[in-house]
Design a protein around this motif. Structure first.
Motif, short mmCIF file in Angstrom:
data_model
loop_
_atom_site.label_atom_id
_atom_site.label_comp_id
_atom_site.label_asym_id
_atom_site.label_seq_id
_atom_site.Cartn_x
_atom_site.Cartn_y
_atom_site.Cartn_z
N CYS A 507 2.55 -37.67 17.35
CA CYS A 507 1.16 -38.07 17.34
C CYS A 507 0.35 -37.07 18.15
CB CYS A 507 0.99 -39.47 17.91
SG CYS A 507 1.72 -39.67 19.53
N SER A 508 -0.88 -36.82 17.71
CA SER A 508 -1.74 -35.84 18.38
C SER A 508 -2.55 -36.55 19.46
CB SER A 508 -2.67 -35.19 17.37
OG SER A 508 -1.93 -34.50 16.39
N GLN A 509 -2.52 -36.01 20.65
CA GLN A 509 -3.29 -36.57 21.76
C GLN A 509 -4.05 -35.44 22.43
OE1 GLN A 509 -0.99 -39.12 24.27
NE2 GLN A 509 -0.37 -40.44 22.59
N GLY A 510 -5.26 -35.22 21.96
CA GLY A 510 -6.08 -34.14 22.46
C GLY A 510 -6.42 -33.16 21.35
N GLN A 555 -2.82 -50.57 19.38
CA GLN A 555 -2.33 -51.07 20.65
C GLN A 555 -0.82 -50.95 20.77
OE1 GLN A 555 -4.25 -54.88 20.02
NE2 GLN A 555 -5.61 -54.51 21.74
N SER A 556 -0.11 -51.20 19.68
CA SER A 556 1.35 -51.15 19.76
C SER A 556 1.89 -49.76 19.43
CB SER A 556 1.97 -52.18 18.82
OG SER A 556 1.53 -51.96 17.49
N ALA A 557 1.21 -49.04 18.53
CA ALA A 557 1.71 -47.73 18.14
C ALA A 557 1.34 -46.65 19.14
CB ALA A 557 1.17 -47.35 16.76
N ASP A 558 0.20 -46.82 19.85
CA ASP A 558 -0.24 -45.84 20.82
C ASP A 558 -0.24 -44.44 20.21
OD1 ASP A 558 0.81 -44.48 23.99
OD2 ASP A 558 -1.20 -44.87 23.23
N LEU A 559 -1.05 -44.27 19.17
CA LEU A 559 -1.00 -43.02 18.41
C LEU A 559 -2.05 -42.03 18.90
CD1 LEU A 559 -0.29 -44.50 14.89
CD2 LEU A 559 1.30 -43.42 16.45
N PHE A 560 -3.01 -41.71 18.06
CA PHE A 560 -3.96 -40.67 18.41
C PHE A 560 -4.77 -41.05 19.64
CE2 PHE A 560 -3.51 -40.38 13.75
CZ PHE A 560 -2.98 -39.11 13.68
N ALA A 561 -5.05 -40.06 20.47
CA ALA A 561 -5.86 -40.30 21.66
C ALA A 561 -6.63 -39.05 22.01
CB ALA A 561 -4.97 -40.72 22.84
N ASN A 582 -5.89 -45.70 13.65
CA ASN A 582 -4.90 -45.79 14.72
C ASN A 582 -5.19 -44.80 15.84
OD1 ASN A 582 -2.31 -47.62 13.88
ND2 ASN A 582 -3.38 -46.79 12.11
N ALA A 583 -6.34 -44.96 16.48
CA ALA A 583 -6.75 -44.00 17.50
C ALA A 583 -7.45 -44.72 18.64
CB ALA A 583 -7.66 -42.95 16.90
N THR A 584 -7.40 -44.10 19.79
CA THR A 584 -8.13 -44.60 20.94
C THR A 584 -8.78 -43.42 21.66
OG1 THR A 584 -7.97 -45.87 23.00
CG2 THR A 584 -6.11 -44.46 22.45
N ASP A 585 -9.93 -43.69 22.29
CA ASP A 585 -10.68 -42.67 23.02
C ASP A 585 -11.15 -41.57 22.06
OD1 ASP A 585 -11.91 -41.20 24.97
OD2 ASP A 585 -10.07 -40.41 25.86
N VAL A 617 -19.28 -44.34 4.36
CA VAL A 617 -19.54 -43.06 5.02
C VAL A 617 -18.55 -42.84 6.16
CG1 VAL A 617 -21.25 -41.67 6.23
CG2 VAL A 617 -21.97 -43.22 4.42
N VAL A 618 -18.37 -43.84 6.99
CA VAL A 618 -17.43 -43.75 8.11
C VAL A 618 -16.45 -44.92 7.99
CG1 VAL A 618 -17.15 -43.77 10.61
CG2 VAL A 618 -19.15 -42.67 9.59
N ALA A 619 -15.16 -44.62 7.91
CA ALA A 619 -14.14 -45.64 7.75
C ALA A 619 -13.30 -45.70 9.02
CB ALA A 619 -13.25 -45.32 6.55
N LEU A 620 -13.21 -46.87 9.61
CA LEU A 620 -12.46 -47.06 10.85
C LEU A 620 -11.35 -48.08 10.61
CD1 LEU A 620 -15.42 -47.38 13.38
CD2 LEU A 620 -14.24 -45.30 12.65
N GLU A 621 -10.15 -47.78 11.11
CA GLU A 621 -9.01 -48.67 10.92
C GLU A 621 -8.18 -48.67 12.20
OE1 GLU A 621 -5.91 -48.99 7.36
OE2 GLU A 621 -5.59 -47.22 8.61
N TYR A 622 -8.12 -49.81 12.87
CA TYR A 622 -7.35 -49.93 14.11
C TYR A 622 -7.76 -48.87 15.12
CZ TYR A 622 -4.53 -53.05 11.30
OH TYR A 622 -4.13 -54.07 10.49
#
Length: 686
Positions: A507-510, A555-561, A582-585, A617-622
């Motif tokens: 997963c990419s973080q940054g 929350q459980s996968a802790d993927l993109f950040a 599946n992203a945070t921040d 236009v903008v799609a958000l998922e988890y």
């Protein structure tokens, strides 16, 4: 530095002593490092003769053999002219093999260069009995400090036609029925091109009015080819049809059909410590354009991967360049910089970077595991690398450091793709208490040392790519100042398949995506969200065992950040302009969206029964912790867009659990497919 002939004495002599001490220190300082001039091995000295039409393979091989026997810096030089390769040389799957020894000794550096100010071209030419259609050009391995520069590679038949595809104009067609073999296309082949070949798996249709992709024809498989009676250049191509509802091919379209052959990349670099490819051109290659794997500190600058001009007696320029990715880098350690490159009309992605992962075979002890490389992305684990053990069954992971690596079962690198190796990894501490039963298919080991490389993709131009324009898969870094245009899939994509064992699972973080221009992205008709849109940050969180979408949350996968999407201009994107999953921040600010015309496409679901988000236009998922600010959107038809009351057309679509969105609208959406109304979400609507 110059000094005066005499130094004035001060009243106490202190200044004089200080200056003298400085002069003495300069005199005692070591001299600047000397530039070491490489020993030149000129291929013409060893028997290669440019522009004579004869096979230059043996002369080139002799020069390489001599150069690799040197232990200093060497330069393998190609003076201006055309060099013909008509058969495989003595080793490997490529014509020009520059293989060092894993144990040494090797040259300290290898420069492979053409003539400055001239054109040094290597032409891979088909002859009876040769393997050139499946043959790569350069294969470089097990060396340090390698540079390829000022060279051009082309693939042609003996008559001058391109080896890799047929090309022409659609004369007539019948779409057939879904999954059937009764559909056909009659193709009037352009002069100088070859007839279509049975087994070809992809077709590339271009609308002559817009010179953009005609969606929905890429996945055909050619089952029969017959010359139409009474003609010399019209061929009836029978294909395994796809759903006609997704097939937009029309009479008069330009059509290219690669031959479907599988072979080595045109330029393949593996296990090289210090890679530079600069001022290099590939025309209409048969396979992957340039693949750099398991290497370190890589720079790709001013590389052009383009279809090329009309072949031989032909009058139409080539439509397709490589049969897969243009520039593909995987398992890179250290720095990775790709800049100022031009990648046009590839058969898949333009520029990509992949991390890699291993599959867990077994737990040998609480601090020791046996792992297998995944076939698609091979690399060698090293002590000090960090690995992540992700357990799909518990949606949890542990991160540990490798202290020792032992090769348990050696693979076979003579086959393509090579057989994966099996490693025993000793860890600095236990993973977790060994479970009573372990299912290797549900556990992945991702190498964070390589997936965490700081990539830099800047000022590249990718156009008419059959896949994405630019994609990073399990890597981190900066994508800045690039232009992608008329791509069948997404313009820029950050992707991972955490649960898919055939892909790398990092997963990419940054990731910083800034100042890019993305036009006419998503021109194909792929029914998967991750393959559409302008800018996509996406994770395919699905279980390959079912297969069915698991509904994995951030929350459980802790993927993109830590993702920044800023200052980009997206124009006439087909599908969502931005998809984030599946992203945070995440910060999305100061982007401009033009020629936006979101239209209802009905209730569509992708291949794993996930609701598609193509009509937004903008799609958000988890997603969690996402900030929008300063964005501007220009609708093509505002009257047809009413997201406050219409659940089919949306400005922002929230699917699944999305929270902590700034400005706050719905901390938890009222339903799985709730439309977000138009009040300020950091966008100005025009």
């Amino acid at each position: 530095m110059q000094f005066p002939r005499s130094l004035p004495l001060g009243r106490t002599g202190t200044r004089t002593l200080a200056v003298c001490a400085s002069v003495l220190a300069l005199a005692a300082a070591p001299a600047a490092a000397q530039v070491v001039i490489p020993t030149v091995y000129d291929v013409t000295t060893y028997g290669a003769v440019p522009d004579d039409g004869a096979n230059d393979a043996q002369g080139i091989e002799a020069a390489i053999t001599a150069a690799l026997g040197d232990t200093g810096p060497v330069a393998i030089h190609f003076p201006s002219g055309r060099y013909d390769i008509r058969a495989a040389l003595s080793m490997g799957q490529s014509a020009i093999n520059i293989h060092g020894s894993k144990t040494g000794p090797n040259p300290t550096s290898v420069l492979i260069r053409g003539q400055a100010g001239g054109v040094s071209e290597i032409v891979m030419t088909q002859t009876t009995g040769s393997l050139v259609t499946n043959l790569g050009c350069f294969d470089v391995r097990d060396l340090a400090n390698v540079t390829l520069t000022r060279l051009k590679v082309d693939y042609r038949s003996a008559a001058g036609a391109p080896l890799t595809f047929s090309q022409g104009v659609v004369d007539s067609l019948s779409l057939g029925t879904s999954g059937s073999n009764d559909g056909y296309v009659r193709l009037k082949v352009d002069q100088g091109y070859l007839p279509p070949k049975v087994g070809a798996k992809r077709m590339h249709a271009i609308d002559p009015a817009t010179m953009g992709w005609r969606g929905g024809v890429a996945n055909r498989i050619v089952s029969a080819v017959n010359l139409v009676s009474g003609t010399t250049d019209v061929w009836e191509v029978t294909h395994q049809g796809i759903n006609p509802l997704w097939d937009n091919l029309q009479v008069g379209d330009l059509l290219a059909i690669p031959d479907g052959a599988v072979g080595a990349p045109i330029v393949f670099i593996e296990d090289v410590d210090g890679v530079t490819v600069k001022d290099f051109e590939i025309n209409a290659g048969a396979h992957m354009g340039m693949m750099i794997r398991s290497s370190k500190d890589t720079l790709v600058d001013e590389v052009r991967i383009i279809p090329g001009d009309a072949p031989g007696v032909g009058t139409a320029s080539r439509l397709v360049s490589t049969n897969r990715d243009g520039i593909h880098v995987s398992d890179n350690r250290g720095s990775l910089e790709i800049k100022n490159c031009q990648v046009i009309a590839t058969d898949d992605d333009g520029i990509t970077s992949h991390g890699f992962s291993f599959q867990l075979n077994s737990l040998l002890a609480v601090d020791k595991v046996r792992v297998t490389e995944l076939v698609a992305f091979q690399s060698e684990p090293l002590p000090g690398d960090q690995v992540r053990f992700f357990d799909l069954g518990t949606n949890s992971y542990e991160t540990r450091t490798i202290s020792q690596v032992d090769l348990a079962i050696p693979g076979d690198e003579t086959v393509h793709p090579p057989t994966p190796d099996v490693y025993d990894l000793t860890l600095t501490q236990s993973i977790y208490p060994p479970p009573a039963v372990i299912d290797p298919d549900l556990v992945r080991v991702a190498n964070l040392e390589t997936v965490g490389n700081n990539i830099s993709f800047t000022n590249n131009f990718c156009e008419l790519n059959s896949g994405r324009g630019i994609m990073i898969w399990g890597s981190n870094g900066t994508i800045d100042g690039n232009v992608t245009s008329r791509t069948r899939m997404a313009g820029i994509e950050v992707l991972t398949n955490l649960m898919d064992g055939t892909r790398d699972s990092a997963c990419s973080q940054g990731v910083v995506i800034t100042n890019n221009v993305i036009g006419d992205a998503g021109q194909g008709d792929e029914r998967v969200n991750s393959l559409r849109g302008g800018i996509v940050v996406y994770n395919d969180t699905w279980d390959p065992q079912t297969p069915a979408w698991t509904g994995q949350s951030w929350q459980s996968a802790d993927l993109f950040a830590n993702i920044l999407i800023e200052g980009n201009h997206l124009d006439n994107v087909h599908g969502p302009n931005i998809i984030i999953s599946n992203a945070t921040d995440v910060t999305v600010k100061d982007n401009t969206f033009t020629h936006v015309n979101v239209q209802s496409v009905g209730a569509l679901y992708d291949t794993v029964n996930r609701p598609m988000m193509l009509n937004t236009v903008v799609a958000l998922e988890y997603v969690d912790q996402i900030v929008f600010s300063g964005n501007e959107i220009f609708l093509s038809d505002p009257a047809s867009f009413s997201p406050a009351t219409d659940n089919t057309n949306k400005f922002v679509d929230l699917t699944g659990n999305c929270s902590n969105i700034t400005p706050t609208l719905y901390p938890v959406p009222p339903s799985n497919r709730a439309p977000v109304p138009m009040p300020d979400l950091g966008f100005t609507l025009h």
